[in-house]
Motif scaffolding. Structure first.
Motif, PDB file in Angstrom:
ATOM      1  N   PRO A  56      53.300  54.466  71.532  1.00  0.00           N
ATOM      2  CA  PRO A  56      54.385  53.481  71.256  1.00  0.00           C
ATOM      3  C   PRO A  56      54.565  53.058  69.400  1.00  0.00           C
ATOM      4  CG  PRO A  56      52.267  52.124  71.709  1.00  0.00           C
ATOM      5  CD  PRO A  56      51.974  53.658  71.851  1.00  0.00           C
ATOM      6  N   TYR A  57      53.931  53.792  68.766  1.00  0.00           N
ATOM      7  CA  TYR A  57      54.165  53.637  67.251  1.00  0.00           C
ATOM      8  C   TYR A  57      55.740  53.915  67.093  1.00  0.00           C
ATOM      9  CZ  TYR A  57      49.489  53.536  66.412  1.00  0.00           C
ATOM     10  OH  TYR A  57      47.913  52.967  66.448  1.00  0.00           O
ATOM     11  N   GLY A  63      66.188  52.481  66.014  1.00  0.00           N
ATOM     12  CA  GLY A  63      66.193  53.356  67.050  1.00  0.00           C
ATOM     13  C   GLY A  63      64.857  53.522  67.825  1.00  0.00           C
ATOM     14  N   GLY A  64      63.871  52.723  67.738  1.00  0.00           N
ATOM     15  CA  GLY A  64      62.832  52.927  68.617  1.00  0.00           C
ATOM     16  C   GLY A  64      62.127  54.005  68.795  1.00  0.00           C
ATOM     17  N   ILE A  65      61.939  54.842  67.382  1.00  0.00           N
ATOM     18  CA  ILE A  65      61.194  56.207  67.558  1.00  0.00           C
ATOM     19  C   ILE A  65      60.002  56.166  66.583  1.00  0.00           C
ATOM     20  CG2 ILE A  65      63.643  57.402  67.685  1.00  0.00           C
ATOM     21  CD1 ILE A  65      63.497  57.705  64.667  1.00  0.00           C
ATOM     22  N   PRO A  66      58.995  56.986  67.097  1.00  0.00           N
ATOM     23  CA  PRO A  66      57.845  57.016  66.410  1.00  0.00           C
ATOM     24  C   PRO A  66      57.931  58.067  64.863  1.00  0.00           C
ATOM     25  CG  PRO A  66      57.602  58.342  68.184  1.00  0.00           C
ATOM     26  CD  PRO A  66      58.878  57.538  68.487  1.00  0.00           C
ATOM     27  N   THR A  67      57.788  57.587  63.727  1.00  0.00           N
ATOM     28  CA  THR A  67      58.195  58.137  62.845  1.00  0.00           C
ATOM     29  C   THR A  67      57.142  58.529  62.075  1.00  0.00           C
ATOM     30  OG1 THR A  67      58.222  56.311  61.487  1.00  0.00           O
ATOM     31  CG2 THR A  67      60.250  56.858  62.323  1.00  0.00           C
ATOM     32  N   ARG A  69      55.003  56.233  60.963  1.00  0.00           N
ATOM     33  CA  ARG A  69      54.314  55.124  60.261  1.00  0.00           C
ATOM     34  C   ARG A  69      53.373  54.481  61.186  1.00  0.00           C
ATOM     35  NH1 ARG A  69      59.512  55.767  58.287  1.00  0.00           N
ATOM     36  NH2 ARG A  69      60.307  54.858  56.226  1.00  0.00           N
ATOM     37  N   PHE A  70      52.416  53.971  60.563  1.00  0.00           N
ATOM     38  CA  PHE A  70      51.063  53.402  60.995  1.00  0.00           C
ATOM     39  C   PHE A  70      51.285  51.858  61.538  1.00  0.00           C
ATOM     40  CE2 PHE A  70      49.600  57.138  59.328  1.00  0.00           C
ATOM     41  CZ  PHE A  70      48.522  57.611  59.832  1.00  0.00           C
ATOM     42  N   GLY A 289      44.854  43.896  69.031  1.00  0.00           N
ATOM     43  CA  GLY A 289      45.837  44.608  68.572  1.00  0.00           C
ATOM     44  C   GLY A 289      46.955  44.784  69.757  1.00  0.00           C
ATOM     45  N   CYS A 290      48.257  44.573  69.326  1.00  0.00           N
ATOM     46  CA  CYS A 290      49.246  44.754  70.522  1.00  0.00           C
ATOM     47  C   CYS A 290      48.882  45.881  71.476  1.00  0.00           C
ATOM     48  CB  CYS A 290      50.585  44.705  69.782  1.00  0.00           C
ATOM     49  SG  CYS A 290      51.861  45.055  70.891  1.00  0.00           S
ATOM     50  N   VAL A 291      48.615  47.124  70.730  1.00  0.00           N
ATOM     51  CA  VAL A 291      48.728  48.227  71.676  1.00  0.00           C
ATOM     52  C   VAL A 291      47.343  48.590  72.438  1.00  0.00           C
ATOM     53  CG1 VAL A 291      50.579  49.600  70.500  1.00  0.00           C
ATOM     54  CG2 VAL A 291      48.102  49.752  69.707  1.00  0.00           C
TER      55      VAL A 291
END
Length: 332
Positions: A56-57, A63-67, A69-70, A289-291
């Motif tokens: 879910p990063y 766009g809701g995409i994992p790029t 970025r941490f 942490g959220c995740v």
């Protein structure tokens, strides 16, 4: 004591949507060096396990995409670049699709999991902070070809050089090597020396405006606090010892590097203030942490931290405004 932080280094401290670079008169560009607090996707292009280019990063990124970025959205380098009025996203230099149009307004050289100590980054196959100078040198060559040497020199001399220092070195390498340096006092002195050497390398290449970040309150990261349900005082003391030495050192560098300007970016006190008074900024959870929840949290904006070691985008947005104003005051 710091083992949990070391174990979480896979996602410890890619590239954003296209945008129209702007820059401004005081700060035409920003260049970011360091670890995952600033990495905007360089690790995506390394043969390393230290990556976060998967769900879910990026859940709250445009766009809701994992790029890569941490975090759940933009990271600190993006937000500082935006706050200085340069552009909204800072692209990763290692991205093979990086456009020449992005070069004059800055790029990111940071690498998640990195540090100044070779022990920190060697086993992860990430870009050590000292080695990020090599990427910057390649960038300068590319910028010269794109805009000419005279304009390139003007950009570099007026740009902000944002450097993240110490997080992973203290979390990963200090438990292994601290005694070789005589404890945290000696090891933090060595970290300051490595930081100065790095600044000298950039200064010799034309850099004149330096914003150097201290560590986060490492004892409050979920890797520590989730077990204790509160911040670890001993771990925070390690971080604070280094931060105080780093800040004092920067105050005296003007004579060492004539014409240069320096600003200490106090990540420690800024984030600790949010943790100690979360409701004032709309946060509910300061230790998890959220995740890391059994079911990832629905609203990351109520969490100070996204995972074991990284603040949420809202945390960065909360602490950034006064830090940006200080940079404008000290580096303009």
């Amino acid at each position: 004591m710091l083992l949990a932080l070391a174990l979480s280094s896979v996602c410890f401290f890619f590239v954003g949507h296209a945008q129209q670079p702007s820059g401004n008169a005081s700060f035409p560009a920003l260049f970011a060096f360091g670890d995952s607090i600033l990495d905007t996707g360089n690790n995506n292009f390394l043969l390393s396990a230290s990556k976060c280019n998967f769900f879910p990063y990026g859940r709250n990124f445009p766009g809701g995409i994992p790029t890569g970025r941490f975090g759940n959205g933009r990271v600190f380098s993006d937000i500082i670049t935006d706050g200085l009025g340069i552009k909204t996203l800072l692209p990763a230099f290692r991205d093979p699709n990086l456009s020449n149009d992005e070069l004059p307004t800055g790029v990111c050289f940071a690498s998640g999991g990195s540090g100044f100590d070779r022990t920190t980054y060697g086993f992860q196959n990430v870009i050590g902070v000292p080695d990020q100078v090599n990427d910057f040198q390649n960038y300068v060559g590319r910028l010269n070809n794109a805009v000419g040497s005279e304009e390139a020199n003007a950009i570099i001399s007026n740009a902000v050089f944002l450097i993240s220092s110490g997080n992973n070195d203290i979390a990963i390498s200090f438990p292994q090597r601290g005694l070789l340096y005589g404890g945290i006092g000696g090891y933090s002195d060595q970290l300051v020396t490595w930081t100065n050497d790095f600044i000298k390398s950039l200064y010799n290449m034309g850099a004149r405006k330096f914003a150097v970040m201290g560590t986060l309150p490492l004892g409050c990261l979920p890797a520590q606090a989730a077990f204790l349900r509160s911040c670890s005082v001993p771990v925070n003391l390690l971080a604070d010892t280094f931060n105080q030495k780093l800040s004092a050192n920067l105050d005296n560098l003007g004579t060492t590097f004539p014409g240069a300007k320096f600003a200490y970016v106090d990540m420690y006190s800024s984030l600790l203030g949010v943790i100690n008074n979360p409701l004032a900024s709309g946060f509910i959870d300061t230790t998890d942490g959220c995740v890391l929840m059994p079911i990832p949290c629905l609203d990351a904006n109520t969490f100070v931290f996204w995972d074991y070691a990284h603040p949420t985008e809202k945390s960065y947005l909360t602490i950034a405004p006064p830090l940006v104003e200080e940079l404008k005051e000290k580096l303009a």
